[in-house]
Design a protein around this motif. Structure first.
Motif, PDB file in Angstrom:
ATOM      1  N   GLU A  47       0.822  -1.208   0.000  1.00 58.42           N
ATOM      2  CA  GLU A  47       0.000   0.000   0.000  1.00 58.42           C
ATOM      3  C   GLU A  47       0.861   1.265   0.000  1.00 58.42           C
ATOM      4  O   GLU A  47       0.565   2.235  -0.708  1.00 58.42           O
ATOM      5  N   ILE A  48       1.906   1.251   0.809  1.00 62.45           N
ATOM      6  CA  ILE A  48       2.779   2.430   0.878  1.00 62.45           C
ATOM      7  C   ILE A  48       3.514   2.628  -0.447  1.00 62.45           C
ATOM      8  O   ILE A  48       3.627   3.751  -0.955  1.00 62.45           O
ATOM      9  N   PHE A  88       1.132   4.319  -3.179  1.00 60.49           N
ATOM     10  CA  PHE A  88       0.931   5.767  -3.217  1.00 60.49           C
ATOM     11  C   PHE A  88       2.240   6.541  -3.316  1.00 60.49           C
ATOM     12  O   PHE A  88       2.263   7.683  -3.786  1.00 60.49           O
ATOM     13  N   MET A  89       3.361   5.923  -2.913  1.00 56.00           N
ATOM     14  CA  MET A  89       4.643   6.600  -3.077  1.00 56.00           C
ATOM     15  C   MET A  89       5.109   6.563  -4.524  1.00 56.00           C
ATOM     16  O   MET A  89       5.778   7.492  -4.999  1.00 56.00           O
ATOM     17  N   TRP A 129       3.517   9.518  -6.376  1.00 54.70           N
ATOM     18  CA  TRP A 129       3.450  10.654  -5.458  1.00 54.70           C
ATOM     19  C   TRP A 129       3.001  11.962  -6.118  1.00 54.70           C
ATOM     20  O   TRP A 129       2.354  12.787  -5.454  1.00 54.70           O
ATOM     21  N   THR A 149      -0.658  11.607  -5.557  1.00 61.23           N
ATOM     22  CA  THR A 149      -1.170  11.327  -4.214  1.00 61.23           C
ATOM     23  C   THR A 149      -0.688  12.312  -3.153  1.00 61.23           C
ATOM     24  O   THR A 149      -1.448  12.645  -2.230  1.00 61.23           O
ATOM     25  N   LEU A 150       0.540  12.785  -3.257  1.00 61.11           N
ATOM     26  CA  LEU A 150       1.112  13.637  -2.211  1.00 61.11           C
ATOM     27  C   LEU A 150       1.246  15.095  -2.622  1.00 61.11           C
ATOM     28  O   LEU A 150       1.111  15.992  -1.785  1.00 61.11           O
ATOM     29  N   ASN A 195      -7.406  12.071   2.412  1.00 60.68           N
ATOM     30  CA  ASN A 195      -6.422  11.159   1.836  1.00 60.68           C
ATOM     31  C   ASN A 195      -6.459   9.775   2.472  1.00 60.68           C
ATOM     32  O   ASN A 195      -6.240   8.775   1.784  1.00 60.68           O
ATOM     33  N   SER A 196      -6.745   9.689   3.756  1.00 61.21           N
ATOM     34  CA  SER A 196      -6.882   8.377   4.392  1.00 61.21           C
ATOM     35  C   SER A 196      -8.045   7.619   3.774  1.00 61.21           C
ATOM     36  O   SER A 196      -7.939   6.427   3.454  1.00 61.21           O
ATOM     37  N   ASN A 229      -7.472   6.792  -0.163  1.00 67.11           N
ATOM     38  CA  ASN A 229      -6.428   5.802  -0.440  1.00 67.11           C
ATOM     39  C   ASN A 229      -6.971   4.382  -0.319  1.00 67.11           C
ATOM     40  O   ASN A 229      -6.785   3.554  -1.210  1.00 67.11           O
ATOM     41  N   ARG A 267      -0.728   7.137   4.344  1.00 67.14           N
ATOM     42  CA  ARG A 267      -0.847   8.212   3.349  1.00 67.14           C
ATOM     43  C   ARG A 267      -1.474   9.457   3.973  1.00 67.14           C
ATOM     44  O   ARG A 267      -1.013  10.583   3.740  1.00 67.14           O
ATOM     45  N   SER A 296      -9.850   5.633   7.244  1.00 70.65           N
ATOM     46  CA  SER A 296      -9.330   4.523   6.445  1.00 70.65           C
ATOM     47  C   SER A 296     -10.310   3.357   6.480  1.00 70.65           C
ATOM     48  O   SER A 296     -10.567   2.714   5.457  1.00 70.65           O
TER      49      SER A 296
END
Length: 257
Positions: free
Chosen positions: A17-18, A21-22, A25, A28-29, A75-76, A79, A117, A155
């Protein structure tokens, strides 16, 4: 599964999952940081200069906790909703469901990933806010506790949305028609004390009001509501949402045709 195997399985889901979204980015970020920068400039600097103070603090300082919490919530939720629904659509989630992994582990993996996230975006927005104001955190433990609890709660909410959703359009309905109105009416930009008594009472029905105000109390030391009761309410919501998600998983809701 023994404890070691469960930890390996949990870490595998969280890492996936990390990484998801990374890897993207810029989608997502980066957008949340740009959006919140616009809020800081327009509402904080331009409009805030005319408003002056809210509950005894500068308007810019007042809206910062609400904007941070708004980014964490959005975002939680999004995601987990998009990720788990994507797994459903590709049918890869079926491999997890029929594996020896218990349902709570599958749920926990996605929730931790979604919370990661949300908290990552929250940290980015907090860093951006430092260019506009000097934050002095009054209650660090409470601040960290409530933001983590909020990320976990939404989440799980995103997970439930993904479970019940039947098409991709279903994933956007709740954020647009439920989360966004509740967030904007949750005291992000104003104190409910500025509202007529009737609307103050209506605002107390909004659960996001309690999260925003508790987080604001942790940072600024001001709040419109009882902080202890708000933390307890968030904890109760987490238990209710987690139990609902587990029930849906056991029944195979949204997973079985």
């Amino acid at each position: 599964m023994n404890t070691r195997q469960m930890m390996v399985a949990l870490w595998t889901i969280v890492r996936s999952e990390i990484r998801r979204f990374m890897r993207i980015w810029p989608q997502t970020l980066l957008p949340p940081s740009i959006t919140m920068t616009m809020y800081f400039i327009i509402f904080g600097n331009l409009i805030g200069a005319r408003i002056g103070k809210m509950d005894g603090v500068d308007y810019m300082d007042y809206i910062v906790p609400g904007l941070i919490m708004m980014s964490v919530i959005t975002n939680s939720y999004s995601n987990v909703a998009s990720s788990f629904f994507g797994s459903k659509f590709q049918r890869s989630v079926e491999e997890m469901i029929i594996s020896p992994m218990p349902n709570w582990l599958v749920l926990s993996g996605f929730v931790i990933g979604g919370s990661a996230r949300g908290l990552a975006v929250g940290i980015i927005v907090t860093s951006v806010s430092l260019f506009f104001t000097d934050l002095q955190i009054h209650h660090p433990f409470l601040t960290i506790l409530v933001v983590i609890m909020t990320a976990i709660l939404f989440s799980i909410g995103g997970f439930i949305n993904a479970l019940l959703g039947k098409k991709f359009d279903d994933i956007s309905i709740v954020p647009i028609f439920v989360l966004t109105p509740l967030t904007y009416l949750g005291g992000v930009f104003y104190s409910i004390h500025t509202l007529p008594e009737f609307w103050q009472n209506v605002s107390l029905i909004n659960p996001i009001l309690y999260m925003v105000n508790t987080f604001r109390y942790g940072i600024l030391g001001v709040s419109d509501i009882n902080v202890g009761a708000a933390v307890g309410a968030i904890a109760v919501f987490i238990v209710i949402f987690f139990s609902a998600a587990m029930w849906l998983l056991r029944r195979g809701k949204g997973l079985r045709s």
